[in-house]
Design a protein around this motif. Structure first.
Motif, short mmCIF file in Angstrom:
data_model
loop_
_atom_site.label_atom_id
_atom_site.label_comp_id
_atom_site.label_asym_id
_atom_site.label_seq_id
_atom_site.Cartn_x
_atom_site.Cartn_y
_atom_site.Cartn_z
N PRO A 3 37.39 49.06 42.79
CA PRO A 3 36.75 48.19 41.52
C PRO A 3 37.75 47.26 41.08
N TRP A 4 39.27 46.97 41.41
CA TRP A 4 39.88 45.82 41.17
C TRP A 4 39.70 44.79 42.09
N ARG A 5 39.24 45.09 43.36
CA ARG A 5 39.10 43.96 44.06
C ARG A 5 37.64 43.25 43.88
N TYR A 6 36.76 44.30 43.40
CA TYR A 6 35.54 43.82 42.78
C TYR A 6 35.74 42.83 41.89
N LEU A 7 36.34 43.13 40.77
CA LEU A 7 36.81 42.20 39.53
C LEU A 7 37.46 41.12 40.11
N GLY A 8 38.33 40.86 41.26
CA GLY A 8 38.93 39.92 41.66
C GLY A 8 37.87 38.98 42.18
N TYR A 9 36.90 39.47 42.96
CA TYR A 9 36.16 38.50 43.72
C TYR A 9 34.90 37.93 42.55
N VAL A 10 34.46 38.68 41.63
CA VAL A 10 33.78 38.43 40.51
C VAL A 10 34.58 37.12 39.83
N GLY A 11 35.70 37.29 39.77
CA GLY A 11 36.62 36.00 39.31
C GLY A 11 36.56 34.95 39.90
N TYR A 12 36.47 35.04 41.43
CA TYR A 12 36.38 33.83 42.23
C TYR A 12 35.21 33.08 41.73
N TYR A 13 34.17 33.83 41.79
CA TYR A 13 33.01 33.18 41.68
C TYR A 13 32.49 32.67 40.54
N VAL A 14 32.98 33.33 39.45
CA VAL A 14 32.79 32.98 38.08
C VAL A 14 33.48 31.74 37.78
N GLY A 15 34.73 31.75 38.20
CA GLY A 15 35.58 30.46 38.11
C GLY A 15 35.32 29.33 39.04
N ALA A 16 34.83 29.37 40.21
CA ALA A 16 34.41 28.45 40.89
C ALA A 16 32.95 27.97 40.21
#
Length: 207
Positions: A3-16
């Motif tokens: 789940p933490w890795r999921y949040l990390g990848y969400v952060g990648y796409y939202v930030g970009a």
């Protein structure tokens, strides 16, 4: 951990995504879109810290952490320029014709500085040459197409000023009042409009 890795990848796409919109629209409202871009960078960096540092199997030295943060900032802007330029090319062709090639180069360099063991050999190697050729052809092609896109007015224009609600109605009302309002009537003349009769002359004679 997943789940933490999921949040990390969400952060990648939202930030970009935040950065991509900010770099394209920045000239229209610099203060607003600077804040959006800064927010996008912060989200992207938090995702990087989570994925590459907190969840990393091995403990990272300080030099590696600083390198990851710096190259991740570059990568976020490169991806934002590339995706935002592609999305809004029909709306802002002249600006996006520069953002897209710049995004290709920046994201390529940032990625290999972040991930590769010997990044400069990759950047200045055969793959780097291929990226350089692709970037040059992309820039020339988009610069050639951009004037045509601008003349055709493709997409929704971000430079159009949206009239305030009721402005057209007010103008129509002004124009209409000029044609439909009856002209002002002159003041009503006195009831007795006949010329006054000459007063009788009291000269002693009867008429």
């Amino acid at each position: 951990m997943l789940p933490w890795r999921y949040l990390g990848y969400v952060g990648y796409y939202v930030g970009a995504g935040l950065i991509s919109g900010a770099v394209v629209h920045h000239p229209m409202a610099p203060a607003r879109y600077s804040l959006i871009a800064a927010s996008g960078v912060l989200v992207f960096l938090l995702a990087t810290v989570l994925n590459d540092i907190v969840l990393a199997i091995e403990r990272q030295p300080l030099s590696r952490i600083l390198r990851v943060l710096g190259t991740s900032t570059m990568l976020s802007f490169g991806l934002g320029m590339l995706s935002g330029g592609m999305q809004h090319f029909a709306d802002l062709p002249e600006r996006c014709a520069v953002l897209i090639p710049l995004g290709i180069v920046l994201s390529f360099v940032a990625f290999f500085l972040k991930e590769a063991e010997r990044p400069w050999r990759r950047i200045f190697g055969l793959m780097g040459l291929a990226i350089l050729v692709v970037t040059a052809l992309t820039f020339l092609g988009l610069r050639h197409i951009a004037p045509t896109m601008a003349q055709s007015g493709g997409g929704h224009s971000h430079s159009d000023v949206v009239p305030e609600k009721g402005s057209d109605e007010g103008q129509e009302g002004d124009h209409g009042s000029g044609t439909t309002s009856p002209p002002s009537q002159p003041a009503t003349p006195p009831d007795d409009t006949r010329p006054s009769e000459e007063p009788a002359h009291d000269d002693g004679h009867q008429h």
